[in-house]
Scaffold this active site. Sequence first.
Site, mmCIF file in Angstrom:
data_model
loop_
_atom_site.group_PDB
_atom_site.id
_atom_site.type_symbol
_atom_site.label_atom_id
_atom_site.label_comp_id
_atom_site.label_asym_id
_atom_site.label_seq_id
_atom_site.Cartn_x
_atom_site.Cartn_y
_atom_site.Cartn_z
ATOM 1 N N CYS A 104 75.663 44.156 51.193
ATOM 2 C CA CYS A 104 76.149 43.279 52.257
ATOM 3 C C CYS A 104 76.469 44.211 53.415
ATOM 4 C CB CYS A 104 77.398 42.497 51.844
ATOM 5 S SG CYS A 104 78.095 41.603 53.253
ATOM 6 N N CYS A 107 79.991 43.132 55.221
ATOM 7 C CA CYS A 107 81.282 43.323 54.546
ATOM 8 C C CYS A 107 81.065 43.607 53.070
ATOM 9 C CB CYS A 107 82.197 42.131 54.774
ATOM 10 S SG CYS A 107 81.431 40.510 54.545
ATOM 11 N N SER A 108 81.235 42.625 52.213
ATOM 12 C CA SER A 108 81.137 42.924 50.787
ATOM 13 C C SER A 108 80.699 41.709 49.981
ATOM 14 C CB SER A 108 82.487 43.416 50.278
ATOM 15 O OG SER A 108 83.460 42.415 50.524
ATOM 16 N N CYS A 109 79.911 40.797 50.564
ATOM 17 C CA CYS A 109 79.491 39.589 49.855
ATOM 18 C C CYS A 109 78.728 39.976 48.591
ATOM 19 C CB CYS A 109 78.626 38.724 50.758
ATOM 20 S SG CYS A 109 79.524 38.195 52.226
HETATM 21 FE FE FE Z 1 79.890 40.335 53.052
#
Ligand code: FE
Length: 196
Positions: A104, A107-109
């Site tokens: 991602c 961010c951190s999906c």
């Molecule tokens: Fe994300």
Amino acid sequence: MSGDHASAAIAGQVRHVETLLERRGLLADGEIDRRIDEFLAGGSPANGARIAARAWVDPAFRERLLADANGAIGEVGLSMSGGIQEQRLKVVANSDTEHHVVVCTLCSCYPIALLGPSPTWYKSEAYRSRVVRDPRAVLAEFGLQLPPDTRIAVWDASAESRYMVIPRRPAGTAGLSEVELAGLVTRNGLIGTAAV
Ligand code: FE
């Protein structure tokens, strides 16, 4: 990591970031609570491993999974609707000519329902920026040396779309049961930073 100072400082930072995200409309009210509910509902790499093993032993399931992952994972009792709204899942399968890896960049999906909480490196700036520019080098740092003619596809997850990789079935596993096969699959394999 030890000591209450460290965790209190981190908790403070997390609250600060959460407030900023909510203020900017990037995080819905209550989203953090919903994610925590998802963790508690049993998100674990064992779920993703189960899906991969089923795809290895059942070609028709594999086809349905690649065509409509949200529908197919329901067949093994899993779902991407941990909270208010179902996340769209796309499953991609490695082959002898193509390797997939998930990131991602924003961010951190991450498909928490299938893989559990994401590893720290997945959220790092270094991974997020570098795997897009030079996936082959980043994968080599994970210990995964791909043949020069293997094509690498990088999938960028987002709030709406999550990705999971089906690793290649290892050689010499013809005699293993589905459960035994699932035991071979690692979290990193399902992200694409390991072979299996
Ligand atoms: Fe994300």
